[in-house]
Each structure stands twice: as structure tokens, then as C-alpha cells.
Design a protein around this motif. Structure first.
Motif, PDB file in Angstrom:
ATOM      1  N   THR A  38       5.175  16.826 -28.544  1.00  0.00           N
ATOM      2  CA  THR A  38       5.474  17.659 -29.708  1.00  0.00           C
ATOM      3  C   THR A  38       4.883  19.053 -29.500  1.00  0.00           C
ATOM      4  N   ILE A  39       5.610  20.038 -29.997  1.00  0.00           N
ATOM      5  CA  ILE A  39       5.201  21.429 -29.874  1.00  0.00           C
ATOM      6  C   ILE A  39       5.108  22.000 -31.286  1.00  0.00           C
ATOM      7  N   GLU A  40       4.013  22.685 -31.590  1.00  0.00           N
ATOM      8  CA  GLU A  40       3.815  23.300 -32.904  1.00  0.00           C
ATOM      9  C   GLU A  40       3.438  24.769 -32.709  1.00  0.00           C
ATOM     10  N   PRO A  41       3.977  25.666 -33.554  1.00  0.00           N
ATOM     11  CA  PRO A  41       3.589  27.077 -33.444  1.00  0.00           C
ATOM     12  C   PRO A  41       2.203  27.299 -34.034  1.00  0.00           C
ATOM     13  N   ARG A  42       1.477  28.245 -33.472  1.00  0.00           N
ATOM     14  CA  ARG A  42       0.173  28.642 -34.027  1.00  0.00           C
ATOM     15  C   ARG A  42       0.386  29.924 -34.810  1.00  0.00           C
ATOM     16  N   GLY A  43       0.519  29.811 -36.095  1.00  0.00           N
ATOM     17  CA  GLY A  43       0.741  30.988 -36.926  1.00  0.00           C
ATOM     18  C   GLY A  43       2.206  31.129 -37.284  1.00  0.00           C
ATOM     19  N   LYS A  44       2.495  32.196 -38.019  1.00  0.00           N
ATOM     20  CA  LYS A  44       3.853  32.424 -38.511  1.00  0.00           C
ATOM     21  C   LYS A  44       4.471  33.698 -37.934  1.00  0.00           C
ATOM     22  N   SER A  45       3.913  34.200 -36.853  1.00  0.00           N
ATOM     23  CA  SER A  45       4.437  35.438 -36.276  1.00  0.00           C
ATOM     24  C   SER A  45       5.804  35.194 -35.629  1.00  0.00           C
ATOM     25  N   LYS A  46       6.535  36.271 -35.435  1.00  0.00           N
ATOM     26  CA  LYS A  46       7.862  36.176 -34.821  1.00  0.00           C
ATOM     27  C   LYS A  46       7.755  35.652 -33.394  1.00  0.00           C
ATOM     28  N   ARG A  47       6.756  36.126 -32.651  1.00  0.00           N
ATOM     29  CA  ARG A  47       6.568  35.668 -31.271  1.00  0.00           C
ATOM     30  C   ARG A  47       6.262  34.185 -31.211  1.00  0.00           C
ATOM     31  N   ALA A  48       5.456  33.667 -32.135  1.00  0.00           N
ATOM     32  CA  ALA A  48       5.124  32.246 -32.155  1.00  0.00           C
ATOM     33  C   ALA A  48       6.382  31.405 -32.381  1.00  0.00           C
ATOM     34  N   LYS A  49       7.250  31.870 -33.267  1.00  0.00           N
ATOM     35  CA  LYS A  49       8.500  31.154 -33.533  1.00  0.00           C
ATOM     36  C   LYS A  49       9.422  31.174 -32.314  1.00  0.00           C
ATOM     37  N   GLN A  50       9.455  32.314 -31.612  1.00  0.00           N
ATOM     38  CA  GLN A  50      10.277  32.419 -30.404  1.00  0.00           C
ATOM     39  C   GLN A  50       9.764  31.480 -29.312  1.00  0.00           C
ATOM     40  N   GLN A  51       8.456  31.479 -29.100  1.00  0.00           N
ATOM     41  CA  GLN A  51       7.862  30.656 -28.054  1.00  0.00           C
ATOM     42  C   GLN A  51       7.960  29.170 -28.365  1.00  0.00           C
ATOM     43  N   TRP A  52       8.017  28.824 -29.634  1.00  0.00           N
ATOM     44  CA  TRP A  52       8.110  27.433 -30.064  1.00  0.00           C
ATOM     45  C   TRP A  52       9.377  26.773 -29.514  1.00  0.00           C
ATOM     46  N   GLY A  53      10.521  27.377 -29.773  1.00  0.00           N
ATOM     47  CA  GLY A  53      11.790  26.821 -29.303  1.00  0.00           C
ATOM     48  C   GLY A  53      11.923  26.887 -27.793  1.00  0.00           C
ATOM     49  N   MET A  54      11.474  27.993 -27.218  1.00  0.00           N
ATOM     50  CA  MET A  54      11.590  28.152 -25.767  1.00  0.00           C
ATOM     51  C   MET A  54      10.718  27.143 -25.031  1.00  0.00           C
ATOM     52  N   SER A  55       9.502  26.906 -25.527  1.00  0.00           N
ATOM     53  CA  SER A  55       8.597  25.945 -24.888  1.00  0.00           C
ATOM     54  C   SER A  55       9.157  24.538 -24.961  1.00  0.00           C
ATOM     55  N   ARG A  56       9.742  24.191 -26.097  1.00  0.00           N
ATOM     56  CA  ARG A  56      10.332  22.858 -26.254  1.00  0.00           C
ATOM     57  C   ARG A  56      11.480  22.671 -25.258  1.00  0.00           C
ATOM     58  N   THR A  57      12.328  23.683 -25.096  1.00  0.00           N
ATOM     59  CA  THR A  57      13.446  23.603 -24.161  1.00  0.00           C
ATOM     60  C   THR A  57      12.959  23.501 -22.722  1.00  0.00           C
ATOM     61  N   MET A  58      11.927  24.253 -22.377  1.00  0.00           N
ATOM     62  CA  MET A  58      11.390  24.190 -21.015  1.00  0.00           C
ATOM     63  C   MET A  58      10.829  22.799 -20.706  1.00  0.00           C
ATOM     64  N   ILE A  59      10.127  22.198 -21.662  1.00  0.00           N
ATOM     65  CA  ILE A  59       9.574  20.856 -21.442  1.00  0.00           C
ATOM     66  C   ILE A  59      10.690  19.825 -21.348  1.00  0.00           C
ATOM     67  N   ALA A  60      11.726  19.972 -22.168  1.00  0.00           N
ATOM     68  CA  ALA A  60      12.878  19.061 -22.081  1.00  0.00           C
ATOM     69  C   ALA A  60      13.560  19.188 -20.723  1.00  0.00           C
ATOM     70  N   ASN A  61      13.630  20.412 -20.167  1.00  0.00           N
ATOM     71  CA  ASN A  61      14.216  20.612 -18.843  1.00  0.00           C
ATOM     72  C   ASN A  61      13.353  19.982 -17.759  1.00  0.00           C
ATOM     73  N   LEU A  62      12.025  19.994 -17.924  1.00  0.00           N
ATOM     74  CA  LEU A  62      11.145  19.323 -16.964  1.00  0.00           C
ATOM     75  C   LEU A  62      11.450  17.834 -16.947  1.00  0.00           C
ATOM     76  N   VAL A  63      11.586  17.235 -18.124  1.00  0.00           N
ATOM     77  CA  VAL A  63      11.856  15.798 -18.229  1.00  0.00           C
ATOM     78  C   VAL A  63      13.206  15.466 -17.602  1.00  0.00           C
ATOM     79  N   THR A  64      14.223  16.271 -17.882  1.00  0.00           N
ATOM     80  CA  THR A  64      15.543  16.048 -17.284  1.00  0.00           C
ATOM     81  C   THR A  64      15.490  16.206 -15.773  1.00  0.00           C
ATOM     82  N   GLY A  65      14.740  17.177 -15.292  1.00  0.00           N
ATOM     83  CA  GLY A  65      14.642  17.427 -13.853  1.00  0.00           C
ATOM     84  C   GLY A  65      14.007  16.278 -13.096  1.00  0.00           C
ATOM     85  N   VAL A  66      12.936  15.680 -13.638  1.00  0.00           N
ATOM     86  CA  VAL A  66      12.257  14.606 -12.903  1.00  0.00           C
ATOM     87  C   VAL A  66      12.953  13.259 -13.089  1.00  0.00           C
ATOM     88  N   THR A  67      13.881  13.132 -14.052  1.00  0.00           N
ATOM     89  CA  THR A  67      14.614  11.873 -14.201  1.00  0.00           C
ATOM     90  C   THR A  67      15.969  11.937 -13.498  1.00  0.00           C
TER      91      THR A  67
END
Length: 177
Positions: free
Chosen positions: A51-80
Motif C-alpha cells: 500500500t502507498i499513502e501520500p504524506r501531506g496534501k500537496s500537489k507533488r505528494a498526490k502526483q507521486q502517490w499514483g506514479m509510485s503505485r504504478t511503478m511498483i505494479a510494473n515491478l510485480v508484473t516484470g518479475v512474474t
């Protein structure tokens, strides 16, 4: 608000993830990959779910939240399953073949193109007019495929060149008498 970031990343059987600081390391049947997230998000692994949670309510935190989740999902897809790009070569005399770790391309140029395949990616040529690029890193697989395609992009009149298998080439009409 990120709608993608809210969705947790499920880990299939045979895949394990560990978090140390801001780095997530995912191990699976095809190898191990890691991703370092920014300080704008917090990462947790519990019950085969990341699970990924943003730290704070800034615009950058919201941007990094979705991007980090997608990157981790791509790691899982890549190793499977891994990632794969299929390419076709169209044109008279245009062909490709593998020799060791080098892809040899005959593309109507005055010389043969020798493309060295980087580590972490496997390139195969089941036919002389097909190229398959596979690997665990989606970015690297896409970049290698784009570099191969760059040698002879498909042209709009006859469609000659290297194209992705699912790519549509917009055709133009030639000169009229």
C-alpha cells in the motif's frame, strides 16, 4: 486525488516484497527488481499487499502517490510475467537475425546495421521479418524496441520499415498522372 494510488498492489504467489526506507524490492520467478520512491509517499507491505499513502496534501505528494503505485505494479508484473514488444519488418530485402548478443539488420542501407543488445533484455528473431524484445524492466524493453525501430521507421506510401506488431501505419496515396 489519485484514484490509482488508492488501489493496493497485490503480490501473487511466488512473489515477495520488502520495504527498507523508501526502497521497495520485489523478488519473483524472473528475478529481482527495486524502486526508490520519493519522500512524498509512505510505503507498507502487509498480507501480500503493498500500500502507498501520500504524506501531506500537496500537489507533488498526490502526483507521486499514483506514479509510485504504478511503478511498483510494473515491478510485480516484470518479475512474474515480464514485458514483451513484438516488431515486424516490411520491405523487399529487409531482414533481421541474431548473432550472439548482436542483432544484425539489413534495411536497404549501404551497410548492415549491428545493434548490440544491452544487458537485462533478450532479443529473438523467430523469422527473418520478426523481432521480439523481452525483459523484466518495462522502460528498458520499450527503449530498446524504440532504438531498433529508429533505424528504419515505417514510411506512409508502401509501409516499408520496422513497425510494432499492433501499430497502424496511416497510408498515403501516391502521385497521380
Amino acid at each position: 486525488m489519485s484514484r490509482i494510488g488508492k488501489k493496493p498492489v497485490d503480490l501473487p504467489s511466488g512473489v515477495s516484497a520488502s520495504v527498507s526506507g523508501q526502497t521497495v524490492e520485489v523478488k519473483g520467478p524472473k528475478g529481482a527488481r527495486s524502486f526508490t520512491a520519493t519522500d512524498d509517499v509512505s510505503l507498507k507491505v502487509e498480507d501480500n499487499v503493498v500500500t502507498i499513502e501520500p504524506r501531506g496534501k500537496s500537489k507533488r505528494a498526490k502526483q507521486q502517490w499514483g506514479m509510485s503505485r504504478t511503478m511498483i505494479a510494473n515491478l510485480v508484473t516484470g518479475v512474474t510475467d515480464g514485458f514483451k514488444k513484438e516488431m515486424e519488418i516490411n520491405g523487399v530485402g529487409y531482414r533481421a537475425q541474431m548473432q550472439g548478443n548482436t542483432l544484425k539488420l539489413s534495411l536497404g542501407l549501404s551497410h548492415e546495421v549491428n545493434f548490440d543488445v544491452p544487458a537485462g533484455v533478450t532479443v529473438t528473431c523467430p523469422k527473418q521479418t520478426e523481432i521480439i524484445v523481452e525483459g523484466t524492466d518495462e522502460q528498458l524493453v520499450g527503449q530498446v524496441a524504440a532504438n531498433i525501430r529508429e533505424w528504419r521507421k515505417p514510411e506512409p506510401y508502401k509501409g516499408k520499415g520496422i513497425k510494432y506488431k499492433d501499430e497502424y501505419i496511416f497510408r498515403k496515396e501516391g502521385k497521380k498522372k
